[in-house]
Write a protein that holds these residues in place. Structure first.
Motif, PDB file in Angstrom:
ATOM      1  N   GLY A 146      13.695 -27.160  81.159  1.00 57.61           N
ATOM      2  CA  GLY A 146      12.653 -28.197  81.146  1.00 57.61           C
ATOM      3  C   GLY A 146      12.417 -28.882  79.822  1.00 57.61           C
ATOM      4  N   LYS A 147      12.496 -28.121  78.736  1.00 58.82           N
ATOM      5  CA  LYS A 147      12.227 -28.738  77.439  1.00 58.82           C
ATOM      6  C   LYS A 147      13.144 -28.138  76.373  1.00 58.82           C
ATOM      7  N   LEU A 148      13.730 -29.015  75.582  1.00 59.47           N
ATOM      8  CA  LEU A 148      14.568 -28.585  74.465  1.00 59.47           C
ATOM      9  C   LEU A 148      13.945 -29.097  73.174  1.00 59.47           C
ATOM     10  N   ILE A 149      13.750 -28.188  72.231  1.00 59.80           N
ATOM     11  CA  ILE A 149      13.291 -28.585  70.899  1.00 59.80           C
ATOM     12  C   ILE A 149      14.510 -28.519  69.985  1.00 59.80           C
ATOM     13  N   LEU A 150      14.908 -29.669  69.458  1.00 57.66           N
ATOM     14  CA  LEU A 150      16.099 -29.741  68.618  1.00 57.66           C
ATOM     15  C   LEU A 150      15.685 -29.833  67.158  1.00 57.66           C
ATOM     16  N   ALA A 151      16.112 -28.879  66.356  1.00 51.56           N
ATOM     17  CA  ALA A 151      15.780 -28.906  64.928  1.00 51.56           C
ATOM     18  C   ALA A 151      17.050 -29.063  64.107  1.00 51.56           C
ATOM     19  N   HIS A 152      17.124 -30.151  63.386  1.00 46.60           N
ATOM     20  CA  HIS A 152      18.301 -30.390  62.536  1.00 46.60           C
ATOM     21  C   HIS A 152      17.971 -31.517  61.562  1.00 46.60           C
ATOM     22  N   ALA A 153      18.144 -31.254  60.291  1.00 42.82           N
ATOM     23  CA  ALA A 153      17.878 -32.279  59.279  1.00 42.82           C
ATOM     24  C   ALA A 153      19.128 -33.123  59.043  1.00 42.82           C
ATOM     25  N   GLY A 154      18.919 -34.286  58.492  1.00 36.65           N
ATOM     26  CA  GLY A 154      20.025 -35.039  57.926  1.00 36.65           C
ATOM     27  C   GLY A 154      20.732 -35.994  58.849  1.00 36.65           C
ATOM     28  N   ASN A 155      21.627 -36.753  58.225  1.00 42.35           N
ATOM     29  CA  ASN A 155      22.373 -37.779  58.927  1.00 42.35           C
ATOM     30  C   ASN A 155      23.799 -37.328  59.209  1.00 42.35           C
ATOM     31  N   LEU A 156      24.382 -37.963  60.221  1.00 38.21           N
ATOM     32  CA  LEU A 156      25.743 -37.628  60.635  1.00 38.21           C
ATOM     33  C   LEU A 156      26.749 -38.018  59.554  1.00 38.21           C
ATOM     34  N   ARG A 157      27.686 -37.101  59.313  1.00 37.62           N
ATOM     35  CA  ARG A 157      28.802 -37.386  58.400  1.00 37.62           C
ATOM     36  C   ARG A 157      30.066 -37.541  59.225  1.00 37.62           C
ATOM     37  N   VAL A 158      30.987 -38.269  58.693  1.00 39.94           N
ATOM     38  CA  VAL A 158      32.200 -38.531  59.476  1.00 39.94           C
ATOM     39  C   VAL A 158      32.944 -37.223  59.768  1.00 39.94           C
ATOM     40  N   ASP A 159      32.855 -36.259  58.867  1.00 46.65           N
ATOM     41  CA  ASP A 159      33.584 -35.008  59.120  1.00 46.65           C
ATOM     42  C   ASP A 159      32.853 -34.070  60.087  1.00 46.65           C
ATOM     43  N   ASP A 160      31.691 -34.507  60.617  1.00 50.22           N
ATOM     44  CA  ASP A 160      31.040 -33.749  61.700  1.00 50.22           C
ATOM     45  C   ASP A 160      31.694 -34.055  63.050  1.00 50.22           C
ATOM     46  N   LEU A 161      32.449 -35.163  63.082  1.00 51.19           N
ATOM     47  CA  LEU A 161      32.871 -35.697  64.379  1.00 51.19           C
ATOM     48  C   LEU A 161      34.028 -34.929  65.033  1.00 51.19           C
ATOM     49  N   ASN A 162      34.565 -33.930  64.364  1.00 51.24           N
ATOM     50  CA  ASN A 162      35.595 -33.134  65.059  1.00 51.24           C
ATOM     51  C   ASN A 162      34.967 -32.124  66.020  1.00 51.24           C
ATOM     52  N   ARG A 163      33.629 -32.008  65.998  1.00 47.59           N
ATOM     53  CA  ARG A 163      33.009 -30.973  66.837  1.00 47.59           C
ATOM     54  C   ARG A 163      31.622 -31.328  67.395  1.00 47.59           C
ATOM     55  N   GLN A 164      30.954 -32.339  66.835  1.00 45.80           N
ATOM     56  CA  GLN A 164      29.560 -32.600  67.237  1.00 45.80           C
ATOM     57  C   GLN A 164      29.526 -33.635  68.355  1.00 45.80           C
ATOM     58  N   LEU A 165      29.611 -33.152  69.593  1.00 55.26           N
ATOM     59  CA  LEU A 165      29.865 -34.015  70.744  1.00 55.26           C
ATOM     60  C   LEU A 165      28.683 -34.892  71.144  1.00 55.26           C
ATOM     61  N   LEU A 166      27.488 -34.607  70.660  1.00 56.19           N
ATOM     62  CA  LEU A 166      26.342 -35.441  71.030  1.00 56.19           C
ATOM     63  C   LEU A 166      26.261 -36.690  70.154  1.00 56.19           C
ATOM     64  N   MET A 167      27.145 -36.795  69.180  1.00 52.58           N
ATOM     65  CA  MET A 167      27.085 -37.905  68.222  1.00 52.58           C
ATOM     66  C   MET A 167      28.033 -39.026  68.669  1.00 52.58           C
ATOM     67  N   SER A 168      28.068 -40.084  67.860  1.00 52.44           N
ATOM     68  CA  SER A 168      29.034 -41.133  68.155  1.00 52.44           C
ATOM     69  C   SER A 168      29.572 -41.679  66.839  1.00 52.44           C
ATOM     70  N   ASP A 169      30.724 -42.300  66.912  1.00 46.10           N
ATOM     71  CA  ASP A 169      31.358 -42.845  65.716  1.00 46.10           C
ATOM     72  C   ASP A 169      30.446 -43.861  65.043  1.00 46.10           C
ATOM     73  N   ALA A 170      29.734 -44.640  65.852  1.00 50.45           N
ATOM     74  CA  ALA A 170      28.850 -45.663  65.292  1.00 50.45           C
ATOM     75  C   ALA A 170      27.619 -45.048  64.628  1.00 50.45           C
ATOM     76  N   GLY A 171      27.426 -43.749  64.838  1.00 47.78           N
ATOM     77  CA  GLY A 171      26.215 -43.113  64.335  1.00 47.78           C
ATOM     78  C   GLY A 171      26.361 -42.465  62.967  1.00 47.78           C
ATOM     79  N   VAL A 172      27.506 -42.637  62.319  1.00 49.82           N
ATOM     80  CA  VAL A 172      27.678 -42.059  60.982  1.00 49.82           C
ATOM     81  C   VAL A 172      26.604 -42.625  60.053  1.00 49.82           C
ATOM     82  N   ASP A 173      26.032 -41.742  59.253  1.00 54.06           N
ATOM     83  CA  ASP A 173      24.933 -42.075  58.328  1.00 54.06           C
ATOM     84  C   ASP A 173      23.584 -42.266  59.034  1.00 54.06           C
ATOM     85  N   GLN A 174      23.540 -41.988  60.329  1.00 54.00           N
ATOM     86  CA  GLN A 174      22.251 -42.042  61.031  1.00 54.00           C
ATOM     87  C   GLN A 174      21.819 -40.631  61.437  1.00 54.00           C
ATOM     88  N   SER A 175      20.542 -40.511  61.774  1.00 60.08           N
ATOM     89  CA  SER A 175      19.959 -39.201  62.081  1.00 60.08           C
ATOM     90  C   SER A 175      20.727 -38.471  63.188  1.00 60.08           C
TER      91      SER A 175
END
Ligand code: ZN
Lengths: 268, 90
Positions: free
Chosen positions: A57-86
């Motif tokens: 029913g409810k998910l509390i997501l805790a994570h600081a910082g913005n997406l880095r390009v080297d996160d994209l080999n594994r962080q599936l909830l992100m997108s390429d256009a989202g680099v440098d964004q929360s």
């Protein structure tokens, strides 16, 4: 008592409602549950995805910082256009689009000494998917003190480790690591598929613990049958060790540390 | 006696092998095994396996067979020892 499912719920979760031991009651339990997920990277992001799919029913997501390009080999909830964004806002957008019937709350900071108790207090279960031991040990301490189940997911290169802490019943993370391991480095090699495997397994542990599928003894006692409601067991006192290089999986029987600074006085 | 050791995570990297077999004196302890293993590997392994007092690290996890074991555990011929270096999420 749990509120009955809506027709939309029944349609959306049809494929899992018929799972042995789960049913509408299990689904209703998931719907009324809140899970805190510390970090929504390769492990926690995949875990969050699966919990959203399952209808927690409810998910509390805790994570600081913005997406880095080297996160994209594994962080599936992100997108390429989202680099440098929360990261956490991207994750929330993806999860809300995926399952609008659940609530997503974002916390744009990592779990730390001053927010851990309050965050854990608002959750029914905790998913510990952080890269830093300090953070994992903090969550473990808060979860044990508050009697909340915690699933700790870890990875290295092509290996994974998984552990479920049921306060008062099983060893806790501090039984295994009384202090922060000195040799640990934050950066390490890993594939997204390895992170995702750890996340999916962790999600299933949380689903079991919340829905009533974590029942080492069948409710009717006596012989355990596969179709017995409630049959199943979380990683209680065991650590799953998986090597995706060789596809060898095993569990290691853990012991409680009778002198554990965190859980020794919370024993039953 | 013959003991097989399986390494995981960073320790596997430091050892350069996933597993190996070593010969030990009868009734050797797990702690003695660790000291023996340190002799056979380089500085990276030593830095992970031993603490500042040259004692086996307590933040590594040890298992004999499928059971977590203490460092004073007596080993027997044919034992399979697993040493897990810590891992984390991310
Ligand atoms: Zn403990």
């Amino acid at each position: 008592m749990q509120s009955p499912l809506t027709p939309d719920d029944r349609a959306r979760y049809e494929w899992q409602l018929s799972a042995a031991g789960f049913g509408e009651e299990g689904q209703a339990r998931l719907r009324s549950s809140t899970v805190l997920i510390s970090r929504i990277g390769g492990v926690g992001g995949t875990l969050a995805y699966e919990l959203a799919a399952a209808g927690v029913g409810k998910l509390i997501l805790a994570h600081a910082g913005n997406l880095r390009v080297d996160d994209l080999n594994r962080q599936l909830l992100m997108s390429d256009a989202g680099v440098d964004q929360s990261r956490v806002e991207q994750a929330a957008r993806r999860l809300r689009a995926f399952n609008p019937s659940i609530h997503i709350e974002t916390v744009a900071e990592n779990v730390h000494e001053h927010n851990v108790d309050e965050l854990v207090w608002r959750a029914d279960a905790v998913a510990s998917c952080a890269p830093l031991f300090a953070e994992r040990l903090l969550m473990n301490r808060a979860a044990v003190r508050q009697g909340k189940p915690l699933v700790d997911c870890a990875m290295y290169e092509m290996e994974i480790q998984l552990l479920t802490v049921i306060p008062g019943q099983t060893p806790c993370l501090a039984c295994l690591y009384p202090q922060e391991p000195p040799a640990w480095r934050r950066r390490f090699p890993v594939f997204g598929a390895v992170a995702g495997t750890a996340g999916c397994l962790g999600a299933m542990e949380i689903i079991k613990v919340l829905s009533g599928l974590d029942a080492p003894v069948a409710p009717s006692a006596g012989e355990a049958r596969l179709d017995e409601p409630g049959l199943g067991e979380a990683l209680r006192g065991r650590m799953l060790i998986g090597d995706l290089r060789t596809l060898k999986f095993r569990t290691m029987q853990l012991r409680r540390d009778p002198k554990c600074a965190v859980c020794a006085k919370h024993s039953k | 006696m013959r003991v097989t050791v399986h390494y995981f995570a960073q320790l596997r990297r430091a050892a350069g092998v996933a597993s190996e077999t070593v010969m030990m004196e009868p009734d050797a302890t797990l702690a003695q095994l660790i000291q023996r293993l340190v002799q056979g590997h380089g500085d990276a392994f030593r830095a992970m396996a031993l603490d500042g007092a040259d004692q086996p690290q307590r933040t590594l996890l040890y298992a004999v067979g499928d059971d977590q074991a203490d460092l004073d555990r007596l080993l027997r011929d044919g034992d399979a020892v697993t040493i897990l270096a810590p891992m984390a999420g991310g």
